[in-house]
Scaffold this motif. Sequence first.
Motif, PDB file in Angstrom:
ATOM      1  N   GLN A 363      35.932 -44.826 -30.498  1.00  0.00           N
ATOM      2  CA  GLN A 363      35.812 -45.749 -31.623  1.00  0.00           C
ATOM      3  C   GLN A 363      36.994 -46.717 -31.614  1.00  0.00           C
ATOM      4  N   ALA A 364      36.791 -47.843 -32.248  1.00  0.00           N
ATOM      5  CA  ALA A 364      37.753 -48.934 -32.141  1.00  0.00           C
ATOM      6  C   ALA A 364      39.166 -48.515 -32.537  1.00  0.00           C
ATOM      7  N   ARG A 365      39.290 -47.664 -33.534  1.00  0.00           N
ATOM      8  CA  ARG A 365      40.607 -47.324 -34.060  1.00  0.00           C
ATOM      9  C   ARG A 365      41.280 -46.165 -33.337  1.00  0.00           C
ATOM     10  N   ALA A 366      40.670 -45.638 -32.299  1.00  0.00           N
ATOM     11  CA  ALA A 366      41.213 -44.462 -31.602  1.00  0.00           C
ATOM     12  C   ALA A 366      42.352 -44.864 -30.668  1.00  0.00           C
ATOM     13  N   ARG A 367      43.416 -45.403 -31.245  1.00  0.00           N
ATOM     14  CA  ARG A 367      44.544 -45.863 -30.428  1.00  0.00           C
ATOM     15  C   ARG A 367      45.328 -44.719 -29.808  1.00  0.00           C
ATOM     16  N   LEU A 368      45.034 -43.478 -30.172  1.00  0.00           N
ATOM     17  CA  LEU A 368      45.685 -42.349 -29.514  1.00  0.00           C
ATOM     18  C   LEU A 368      45.350 -42.302 -28.029  1.00  0.00           C
ATOM     19  N   PHE A 369      44.258 -43.001 -27.623  1.00  0.00           N
ATOM     20  CA  PHE A 369      43.878 -43.058 -26.211  1.00  0.00           C
ATOM     21  C   PHE A 369      44.512 -44.242 -25.489  1.00  0.00           C
ATOM     22  N   LEU A 370      45.377 -44.976 -26.170  1.00  0.00           N
ATOM     23  CA  LEU A 370      46.026 -46.135 -25.558  1.00  0.00           C
ATOM     24  C   LEU A 370      47.519 -45.889 -25.459  1.00  0.00           C
ATOM     25  N   SER A 371      48.112 -46.370 -24.397  1.00  0.00           N
ATOM     26  CA  SER A 371      49.562 -46.272 -24.250  1.00  0.00           C
ATOM     27  C   SER A 371      50.109 -47.645 -23.878  1.00  0.00           C
ATOM     28  N   ARG A 372      51.391 -47.818 -24.063  1.00  0.00           N
ATOM     29  CA  ARG A 372      52.005 -49.093 -23.684  1.00  0.00           C
ATOM     30  C   ARG A 372      51.781 -49.390 -22.205  1.00  0.00           C
ATOM     31  N   GLU A 373      51.786 -48.320 -21.403  1.00  0.00           N
ATOM     32  CA  GLU A 373      51.645 -48.488 -19.960  1.00  0.00           C
ATOM     33  C   GLU A 373      50.263 -49.031 -19.597  1.00  0.00           C
ATOM     34  N   ALA A 374      49.269 -48.869 -20.517  1.00  0.00           N
ATOM     35  CA  ALA A 374      47.902 -49.288 -20.219  1.00  0.00           C
ATOM     36  C   ALA A 374      47.618 -50.713 -20.683  1.00  0.00           C
ATOM     37  N   GLN A 375      48.622 -51.410 -21.236  1.00  0.00           N
ATOM     38  CA  GLN A 375      48.364 -52.726 -21.817  1.00  0.00           C
ATOM     39  C   GLN A 375      47.936 -53.755 -20.783  1.00  0.00           C
ATOM     40  N   GLY A 376      48.239 -53.505 -19.500  1.00  0.00           N
ATOM     41  CA  GLY A 376      47.823 -54.438 -18.466  1.00  0.00           C
ATOM     42  C   GLY A 376      46.317 -54.558 -18.356  1.00  0.00           C
ATOM     43  N   ALA A 377      45.598 -53.519 -18.805  1.00  0.00           N
ATOM     44  CA  ALA A 377      44.135 -53.550 -18.772  1.00  0.00           C
ATOM     45  C   ALA A 377      43.574 -53.890 -20.147  1.00  0.00           C
ATOM     46  N   GLY A 378      44.371 -54.592 -20.958  1.00  0.00           N
ATOM     47  CA  GLY A 378      43.925 -54.949 -22.295  1.00  0.00           C
ATOM     48  C   GLY A 378      44.439 -56.313 -22.706  1.00  0.00           C
ATOM     49  N   LEU A 379      44.273 -56.613 -23.974  1.00  0.00           N
ATOM     50  CA  LEU A 379      44.706 -57.878 -24.544  1.00  0.00           C
ATOM     51  C   LEU A 379      46.005 -57.631 -25.308  1.00  0.00           C
ATOM     52  N   ASN A 380      47.104 -58.155 -24.785  1.00  0.00           N
ATOM     53  CA  ASN A 380      48.420 -57.932 -25.385  1.00  0.00           C
ATOM     54  C   ASN A 380      48.915 -59.245 -25.986  1.00  0.00           C
ATOM     55  N   GLU A 381      49.003 -59.308 -27.313  1.00  0.00           N
ATOM     56  CA  GLU A 381      49.313 -60.548 -28.012  1.00  0.00           C
ATOM     57  C   GLU A 381      50.742 -60.546 -28.543  1.00  0.00           C
ATOM     58  N   GLU A 382      51.409 -61.679 -28.409  1.00  0.00           N
ATOM     59  CA  GLU A 382      52.766 -61.846 -28.939  1.00  0.00           C
ATOM     60  C   GLU A 382      52.758 -62.341 -30.380  1.00  0.00           C
ATOM     61  N   ALA A 383      51.691 -62.995 -30.788  1.00  0.00           N
ATOM     62  CA  ALA A 383      51.543 -63.501 -32.156  1.00  0.00           C
ATOM     63  C   ALA A 383      50.253 -62.942 -32.747  1.00  0.00           C
ATOM     64  N   LEU A 384      50.043 -63.205 -34.040  1.00  0.00           N
ATOM     65  CA  LEU A 384      48.907 -62.596 -34.733  1.00  0.00           C
ATOM     66  C   LEU A 384      47.662 -63.461 -34.750  1.00  0.00           C
ATOM     67  N   CYS A 385      47.765 -64.733 -34.375  1.00  0.00           N
ATOM     68  CA  CYS A 385      46.646 -65.642 -34.605  1.00  0.00           C
ATOM     69  C   CYS A 385      45.349 -65.169 -33.936  1.00  0.00           C
ATOM     70  N   ARG A 386      45.436 -64.727 -32.693  1.00  0.00           N
ATOM     71  CA  ARG A 386      44.208 -64.309 -31.997  1.00  0.00           C
ATOM     72  C   ARG A 386      43.741 -62.942 -32.485  1.00  0.00           C
ATOM     73  N   ILE A 387      44.658 -62.071 -32.886  1.00  0.00           N
ATOM     74  CA  ILE A 387      44.271 -60.786 -33.464  1.00  0.00           C
ATOM     75  C   ILE A 387      43.536 -61.010 -34.778  1.00  0.00           C
ATOM     76  N   GLU A 388      44.070 -61.885 -35.611  1.00  0.00           N
ATOM     77  CA  GLU A 388      43.421 -62.184 -36.887  1.00  0.00           C
ATOM     78  C   GLU A 388      42.063 -62.838 -36.670  1.00  0.00           C
ATOM     79  N   ALA A 389      41.948 -63.649 -35.626  1.00  0.00           N
ATOM     80  CA  ALA A 389      40.656 -64.261 -35.312  1.00  0.00           C
ATOM     81  C   ALA A 389      39.620 -63.197 -34.951  1.00  0.00           C
ATOM     82  N   LEU A 390      40.034 -62.217 -34.157  1.00  0.00           N
ATOM     83  CA  LEU A 390      39.122 -61.121 -33.796  1.00  0.00           C
ATOM     84  C   LEU A 390      38.688 -60.337 -35.030  1.00  0.00           C
ATOM     85  N   LEU A 391      39.634 -60.038 -35.904  1.00  0.00           N
ATOM     86  CA  LEU A 391      39.308 -59.270 -37.105  1.00  0.00           C
ATOM     87  C   LEU A 391      38.408 -60.063 -38.044  1.00  0.00           C
TER      88      LEU A 391
END
Length: 429
Positions: A363-391
């Motif tokens: 499920q979307a909120r299951a961040r226990l399955f994510l680690s910092r080391e895995a961010q290369g296979a994800g969307l890593n944002e420095e600002a909130l604008c694109r995160i807020e757009a997704l939400l």
Amino acid sequence: MPQSDPAHCSDAVPAGTGRSFRLVCPARDIPLVEALLAATGHRGAPEPFSPCCRRLADEPTPLGSSLAARFGYIHIQDRSSMLPPLLLDPPAGARVLDMCAAPGGKTGFLAQLVGPTGFVLGNEPSPDRLATLRQTLLRENLANTATCAQTDLSPFFPEGAFTHILLDPPCSGWGTLDKNPQAARIWSGDKVAPLIALQRKLLETAARLLVPGGRLLYSTCTTNVVENEDQTRFALDHLPLAPLPLTPPEGFVFEAPHRDDVSGVLRVDSRASAAQGFYMALYEKTGGAAAADEADGELPGTPVPEKALVASGCDLAGLPPGKVMAFGDKAFFLHAGAAAIPAGLRYQGHQVGTYRAGVFRPQARARLFLSREAQGAGLNEEALCRIEALLAGQSLPAGDLPARPGLFFRGLPLGFLARKGARLLWSDR
């Protein structure tokens, strides 16, 4: 009523200094969570009694609607309510019972204190409040917990089943009159008698379930002496419990006990502490027996294969000890500590997704399955604008990211995105 005793005071806090909250993250992530708060204009001042507790200093928008709250990295909680878990002080790896657990603030704090190898069972008899408890633990990704709903746990557990127990029973709530002004009228005179009887029954159960030498923290959010000092006197006179004096935490003012034959307890001075009125007493069990170690018992459900978890984009390295188990189409993480729960007790672990036709979907909120080391296979944002757009329901280009990539804020895991064609979406489903 006795006045505040200076001997029980420590660094008074001026009244009206705002709400408090707790950072729900490992110590190494505190700077990132504070950065997430700062990105929405929120700031907390450190509390002197715990490195993860804060007093709200800046709130340009409601803290409860902030991204840090939405992604479960903070828990808004009265500062007095933070004290019972801290004063129970379970060590890392402890097996803890929270007997009356909803809405979940104390349960979650206990889970943080015992760490990944520890285990907390939160019991809540009320179905409505049980749902709130589970939603809290789910949102905050506290997978070293399980929940159940029993009015009486005695038939299910042997004597000496837990090393630490928190008992914050139903009470008259006189310490919360600023938020619940009707409490004193509703629970006046003889109307409080059923609460007193229930509190004593729960104290008896807690004393039986403790291991010899185990610790019980009794707390209430009332100023009513019959629910506080009188119950302490009952526990010491009739149960195999010895008092353990509590050291006053910094940042609070405490009143003297309201009975001369009770000492070592803490009674928060609400006005001087800018907090709810709270009462706390700590006990140690004397004598009795310890339950046999059943940590190697079987976990219920059908194991979800590790290859199915990995194929879905899950990083398993940071999980607590335990297994992902399927119950029908739903998948739950069951902590290894749950193996000691007797088979006759129905309980629920930490829901993490679905498992259908050999495919696991976190499920979307299951961040226990994510680690910092895995961010290369994800969307890593420095600002909130694109995160807020997704939400807000907008989509973003997926590029070469996998079907279920992670979403990160400066390396801080937030959750899983869904890929639809060449676009990425956020969905709470």
